[in-house]
Write a protein that holds these residues in place. Structure first.
Motif, PDB file in Angstrom:
ATOM      1  N   GLY A  81       0.821  -1.209   0.000  1.00  0.00           N
ATOM      2  CA  GLY A  81       0.000   0.000   0.000  1.00  0.00           C
ATOM      3  C   GLY A  81       0.851   1.253   0.000  1.00  0.00           C
ATOM      4  O   GLY A  81       0.567   2.228  -0.700  1.00  0.00           O
ATOM      5  N   ASN A  82       1.918   1.233   0.790  1.00  0.00           N
ATOM      6  CA  ASN A  82       2.856   2.360   0.815  1.00  0.00           C
ATOM      7  C   ASN A  82       3.540   2.492  -0.541  1.00  0.00           C
ATOM      8  O   ASN A  82       3.740   3.600  -1.037  1.00  0.00           O
ATOM      9  N   PHE A  83       3.895   1.367  -1.146  1.00  0.00           N
ATOM     10  CA  PHE A  83       4.499   1.387  -2.477  1.00  0.00           C
ATOM     11  C   PHE A  83       3.533   1.987  -3.500  1.00  0.00           C
ATOM     12  O   PHE A  83       3.938   2.783  -4.344  1.00  0.00           O
ATOM     13  N   LEU A  84       2.260   1.635  -3.412  1.00  0.00           N
ATOM     14  CA  LEU A  84       1.260   2.180  -4.324  1.00  0.00           C
ATOM     15  C   LEU A  84       1.155   3.700  -4.153  1.00  0.00           C
ATOM     16  O   LEU A  84       1.106   4.443  -5.135  1.00  0.00           O
ATOM     17  N   THR A  85       1.164   4.165  -2.919  1.00  0.00           N
ATOM     18  CA  THR A  85       1.108   5.600  -2.654  1.00  0.00           C
ATOM     19  C   THR A  85       2.315   6.312  -3.248  1.00  0.00           C
ATOM     20  O   THR A  85       2.185   7.360  -3.891  1.00  0.00           O
ATOM     21  N   LEU A  86       3.512   5.758  -3.066  1.00  0.00           N
ATOM     22  CA  LEU A  86       4.725   6.367  -3.618  1.00  0.00           C
ATOM     23  C   LEU A  86       4.746   6.316  -5.139  1.00  0.00           C
ATOM     24  O   LEU A  86       5.253   7.236  -5.788  1.00  0.00           O
ATOM     25  N   ILE A  91       4.179   9.356 -10.291  1.00  0.00           N
ATOM     26  CA  ILE A  91       3.465   9.638 -11.538  1.00  0.00           C
ATOM     27  C   ILE A  91       3.013  11.100 -11.575  1.00  0.00           C
ATOM     28  O   ILE A  91       3.118  11.770 -12.605  1.00  0.00           O
ATOM     29  N   ILE A  92       2.543  11.601 -10.439  1.00  0.00           N
ATOM     30  CA  ILE A  92       2.112  13.003 -10.386  1.00  0.00           C
ATOM     31  C   ILE A  92       3.297  13.933 -10.616  1.00  0.00           C
ATOM     32  O   ILE A  92       3.208  14.898 -11.380  1.00  0.00           O
ATOM     33  N   ILE A  93       4.426  13.655  -9.954  1.00  0.00           N
ATOM     34  CA  ILE A  93       5.616  14.494 -10.140  1.00  0.00           C
ATOM     35  C   ILE A  93       6.064  14.469 -11.594  1.00  0.00           C
ATOM     36  O   ILE A  93       6.350  15.512 -12.183  1.00  0.00           O
ATOM     37  N   ALA A  94       6.114  13.281 -12.195  1.00  0.00           N
ATOM     38  CA  ALA A  94       6.550  13.170 -13.591  1.00  0.00           C
ATOM     39  C   ALA A  94       5.600  13.924 -14.514  1.00  0.00           C
ATOM     40  O   ALA A  94       6.040  14.608 -15.444  1.00  0.00           O
ATOM     41  N   PHE A  95       4.294  13.844 -14.257  1.00  0.00           N
ATOM     42  CA  PHE A  95       3.324  14.536 -15.104  1.00  0.00           C
ATOM     43  C   PHE A  95       3.453  16.049 -14.962  1.00  0.00           C
ATOM     44  O   PHE A  95       3.424  16.775 -15.967  1.00  0.00           O
ATOM     45  N   VAL A  96       3.621  16.536 -13.747  1.00  0.00           N
ATOM     46  CA  VAL A  96       3.765  17.984 -13.537  1.00  0.00           C
ATOM     47  C   VAL A  96       5.049  18.482 -14.194  1.00  0.00           C
ATOM     48  O   VAL A  96       5.061  19.531 -14.844  1.00  0.00           O
TER      49      VAL A  96
END
Length: 138
Positions: A81-86, A91-96
């Motif tokens: 679950g922690n891995f999924l969150t990270l 993905i958000i950082i890469a997209f931004v």
């Protein structure tokens, strides 16, 4: 040696890199908060109140805890679950970053498309141009 170090530290690339690292750390904290405090609760609400950060699979029969922190104290766990969150965070950082670089490239292309005004000739060049034009007329 101190003078050489000062010259090295004051080079533009070193200062630019330092600024980039500091801004990157601050940006990382903002994205971490965005994922942990905004996106994951929305995903949790949409999935019936699930909290991904506490999802784990025990790798030992000794682990009986219900949350991740206590389970790690009892033995080995696979904190997926922690891995999924990270992963969502990445993905958000890469997209931004993609959006920022895309916007910068558009601005760069816009600047390259606009031709720069020719520099004003010096007084000597203007005088020589006038003389040339007068000689052509005669």
């Amino acid at each position: 040696m101190l003078r050489e170090f000062r010259e090295f530290a004051m080079k533009g690339n070193v200062v630019d890199l330092a600024v980039g690292v500091i801004i990157g750390a601050a940006f990382g904290a903002i994205v971490t908060s965005l994922v942990g405090d905004v996106i994951m609760p929305i995903i949790g609400a949409a999935t019936g109140g699930l909290d991904f950060s506490n999802y784990f699979t025990p790798l030992s029969s000794k682990v009986t805890a219900a949350n991740l922190a206590d389970a790690k104290k009892q033995g080995a766990v696979l904190a997926w679950g922690n891995f999924l969150t990270l992963t969502i965070n990445f993905i958000i950082i890469a997209f931004v970053l993609f959006l920022v670089i895309r916007a910068m490239n558009k601005l760069k292309r816009k600047d390259e498309a606009e031709p720069a005004a020719p520099p004003k000739p010096s007084a000597e060049v203007e005088l020589l141009t006038e003389i040339r034009d007068l000689l052509k007329k005669s």
